[in-house]
Design an enzyme around this catalytic site. Structure first.
Site, PDB file in Angstrom:
ATOM      1  N   HIS A 133       0.835  -1.209   0.000  1.00  0.00           N
ATOM      2  CA  HIS A 133       0.000   0.000   0.000  1.00  0.00           C
ATOM      3  C   HIS A 133       0.865   1.253   0.000  1.00  0.00           C
ATOM      4  O   HIS A 133       0.552   2.234  -0.667  1.00  0.00           O
ATOM      5  CB  HIS A 133      -0.941   0.001   1.209  1.00  0.00           C
ATOM      6  CG  HIS A 133      -1.969  -1.087   1.135  1.00  0.00           C
ATOM      7  ND1 HIS A 133      -3.272  -0.858   0.776  1.00  0.00           N
ATOM      8  CD2 HIS A 133      -1.865  -2.423   1.340  1.00  0.00           C
ATOM      9  CE1 HIS A 133      -3.942  -2.007   0.772  1.00  0.00           C
ATOM     10  NE2 HIS A 133      -3.101  -2.971   1.114  1.00  0.00           N
ATOM     11  N   ASP A 188      -6.244   5.629   1.110  1.00  0.00           N
ATOM     12  CA  ASP A 188      -6.169   4.208   0.808  1.00  0.00           C
ATOM     13  C   ASP A 188      -7.556   3.575   0.713  1.00  0.00           C
ATOM     14  O   ASP A 188      -8.490   3.958   1.418  1.00  0.00           O
ATOM     15  CB  ASP A 188      -5.341   3.490   1.886  1.00  0.00           C
ATOM     16  CG  ASP A 188      -5.041   2.054   1.508  1.00  0.00           C
ATOM     17  OD1 ASP A 188      -4.099   1.844   0.727  1.00  0.00           O
ATOM     18  OD2 ASP A 188      -5.762   1.144   1.968  1.00  0.00           O
TER      19      ASP A 188
HETATM   20 BR1  BUP Z   1       9.843  -8.683  -0.296  1.00  0.00          BR
HETATM   21  C1  BUP Z   1      10.307  -7.187  -1.290  1.00  0.00           C
HETATM   22  N1  BUP Z   1      11.990  -5.732  -2.097  1.00  0.00           N
HETATM   23  O1  BUP Z   1      12.587  -7.501  -0.862  1.00  0.00           O
HETATM   24  P1  BUP Z   1       3.249  -6.384  -3.697  1.00  0.00           P
HETATM   25  C2  BUP Z   1       9.361  -6.407  -1.903  1.00  0.00           C
HETATM   26  N2  BUP Z   1       9.721  -5.286  -2.598  1.00  0.00           N
HETATM   27  O2  BUP Z   1      11.428  -3.968  -3.338  1.00  0.00           O
HETATM   28  P2  BUP Z   1       2.919  -7.478  -0.976  1.00  0.00           P
HETATM   29  C3  BUP Z   1      11.062  -4.949  -2.707  1.00  0.00           C
HETATM   30  O3  BUP Z   1       7.573  -4.342  -2.278  1.00  0.00           O
HETATM   31  P3  BUP Z   1       0.173  -6.731  -0.873  1.00  0.00           P
HETATM   32  C4  BUP Z   1      11.686  -6.846  -1.386  1.00  0.00           C
HETATM   33  O4  BUP Z   1       8.940  -4.314  -5.514  1.00  0.00           O
HETATM   34  C5  BUP Z   1       6.749  -4.179  -4.462  1.00  0.00           C
HETATM   35  O5  BUP Z   1       6.805  -2.846  -4.853  1.00  0.00           O
HETATM   36  C6  BUP Z   1       8.139  -4.813  -4.480  1.00  0.00           C
HETATM   37  O6  BUP Z   1       4.182  -5.234  -3.128  1.00  0.00           O
HETATM   38  C7  BUP Z   1       8.691  -4.387  -3.149  1.00  0.00           C
HETATM   39  O7  BUP Z   1       3.143  -7.483  -2.577  1.00  0.00           O
HETATM   40  C8  BUP Z   1       6.357  -4.238  -2.995  1.00  0.00           C
HETATM   41  O8  BUP Z   1       3.909  -7.048  -4.844  1.00  0.00           O
HETATM   42  C9  BUP Z   1       5.498  -5.434  -2.674  1.00  0.00           C
HETATM   43  O9  BUP Z   1       1.922  -5.777  -3.983  1.00  0.00           O
HETATM   44  O10 BUP Z   1       1.755  -6.501  -0.688  1.00  0.00           O
HETATM   45  O11 BUP Z   1       4.101  -6.959  -0.312  1.00  0.00           O
HETATM   46  O12 BUP Z   1       2.517  -8.855  -0.634  1.00  0.00           O
HETATM   47  O13 BUP Z   1      -0.145  -7.972  -0.091  1.00  0.00           O
HETATM   48  O14 BUP Z   1      -0.466  -5.510  -0.302  1.00  0.00           O
HETATM   49  O15 BUP Z   1      -0.040  -6.893  -2.345  1.00  0.00           O
END
Ligand code: BUP
Length: 458
Positions: A18, A113
């Site tokens: 988020h 949000d």
């Molecule tokens: Br782990 C990790 N580095 O090591 P998502 C994640 N990320 O940059 P999530 C890193 O976190 P929800 C790491 O690039 C993305 O922007 C990744 O968001 C970054 O999944 C973010 O992909 C992760 O939407 O959140 O974290 O499970 O459950 O809210 O979708």
């Protein structure tokens, strides 16, 4: 007058999934010469969030920071810490009114949000500015969100739902928390969803080229009567100014030494920590596949609580020795810069949980996805990869997180099938071109954002 500067307040919720899109949106608004106020709920759940916030504020010192000091959550059960934080933020929203009504220059708009509709609505209305939610998932998922209260009644008797412009969503793809009558998340969905008609609009981190029919159906009022405009503003471009302050690091150095397109990047998001027996099967599967891999492995849901620093602690000594002996993979426990990894030419595939930010990042950098959706909206997102871009696959019988133990053999076979199929690369390249076009001058998302900012200046 049009020479005025728009002043936009932003309020993200808990978790990197988020926070990241909000900060990328904030950066875009700064680049469009808006005045930005970022409200930061404190304390954050993870170190990853507080680190990203400090990098953001040092890169954008012109952004006005307002701390929202949270009241505790009303739930004490051992629920997901991120859901508890959603609840704590919701309970603290009444504190926003004095903070926001005294801002100078006065606000022109307020973006919050998707999990905060009910508590923010009366405040945004009292302040009297146009207000929007940032829905941090796809247009398809937004269709589902806006129809959920009607569907919830009959959910147990139905096999699934039709989403315009998208494939049929079977019941087994619906986020499990929405089927559980006691889940915090379901209550939140049921309470908030009917109020979307009270918003001035909905922002999505998607782009018209990949979800055109779904967006058209939403904007034609086919799903919900009196739905406000839905604006596709994505894919939100990762922002080097605040996300890319550490260009080196072991994973990137290692990638520099690997052949073009040879490495499978493996990461299941910031919020998932799989059981250790499942983690070991993944390690086994990666080794069986014979492909090179860079694996970000999380031993704990919340990074602050992760005290086990050694890989052996989670992987077991035997697996660690096999990985070292084969010398084809790198495993890290620390936070990595995913944006830079996906941008690296050595990376040829992404084994992902299909969090929506990850899917949009893969689209932006043209990396095919082998999906393993584990929770929430991720099955719908995985199906997006297959049916809206064709840039990957997912194995529908692997189930949600912990539903069953997926064996190393199955994982190894899926990786081989995925990494050997050239067609995904071509598809990913097409999606990348469309994504880049949407956010460049004259592109659909760029125009959509520009129109909004012009409206706020009036
Ligand atoms: Br782990 C990790 N580095 O090591 P998502 C994640 N990320 O940059 P999530 C890193 O976190 P929800 C790491 O690039 C993305 O922007 C990744 O968001 C970054 O999944 C973010 O992909 C992760 O939407 O959140 O974290 O499970 O459950 O809210 O979708």
């Amino acid at each position: 007058s049009s020479s005025c500067v728009a002043h936009v307040a932003l309020l993200p919720s808990a978790g990197m999934g988020h926070l990241t899109p909000f900060l990328r949106l904030a950066a875009m608004l700064c680049h469009h010469h808006c005045h930005v106020t970022l409200i930061t709920p404190k304390p954050t759940v993870s170190n990853a969030e507080s680190n990203l916030l400090s990098k953001f504020f040092s890169a954008f010192p012109q952004v006005n920071q307002l701390n929202l000091h949270l009241l505790p959550s009303s739930h004490t059960a051992n629920a997901d810490p991120f859901f508890l934080q959603f609840d704590a933020i919701r309970r603290s929203c009444h504190l926003l009114h004095p903070l926001l009504s005294s801002l100078s220059p006065p606000l022109s708009s307020f973006v919050y949000d998707m999990t905060l509709i009910s508590p923010v609505l009366p405040i945004a209305t009292a302040i009297g500015v146009p207000h929007y939610i940032l829905f941090t998932s796809s247009a398809s998922m937004f269709c589902f969100f806006s129809c959920f209260p009607n569907a919830a009644e009959s959910i147990s008797d139905r096999d699934g739902f039709d989403i315009p412009g998208f494939s049929y969503v079977s019941k087994s793809w619906i986020p499990p928390q929405l089927l559980d009558k006691n889940a915090i998340f379901r209550k939140l969905f049921l309470e908030d969803s009917p109020k979307v008609t009270k918003l001035h609009g909905v922002f999505l981190n998607t782009f018209e080229e990949v979800e055109s029919k779904t967006l058209e159906a939403l904007n034609a009022g086919e799903l919900v009567k009196d739905l406000p405009p839905v604006h596709a503003l994505g894919p939100f471009v990762p922002c080097y100014e605040f996300e890319g302050l550490c260009e080196t690091g072991e994973p990137l150095k290692w990638l520099d030494e690997q052949p073009h397109g040879s490495v499978l990047y493996v990461c299941f998001g910031s919020r998932t920590a799989l059981e250790s027996n499942q983690i070991r099967e993944i390690g086994d599967g990666l080794l069986r596949s014979g492909f090179r891999f860079l694996w970000v492995m999380k031993g704990n849901k919340v990074d602050k609580e992760d005290e086990e620093k050694r890989l052996e602690g989670v992987l077991g000594i035997e697996l660690v020795e096999r990985i070292i002996k084969e010398n084809k993979g790198m495993v890290v426990k620390e936070w990595v810069d995913q944006r830079q990894i996906l941008d690296h030419s050595a990376v040829g595939g992404f084994f992902s949980h299909c969090g929506w930010n990850s899917v949009m990042e893969a689209a932006f950098y043209g990396v095919p996805i082998l999906g393993w959706p584990l929770a929430g909206d991720q099955k719908v997102n995985a199906e997006f990869v297959v049916s809206n871009g064709g840039f990957g696959i997912w194995k529908k019988d692997w189930g949600w997180e912990g539903e069953r133990l997926v064996r190393g053999e199955e994982i190894g076979d899926a990786i081989k099938e995925f990494m050997s199929d050239e067609s995904f690369f071509a598809k990913a390249e097409q999606v990348k071109m469309a994504a880049r076009k949407a956010v460049s001058v004259g592109g659909s998302s760029k125009i959509n954002l520009h129109k909004l900012i012009e409206e706020w200046k009036k």
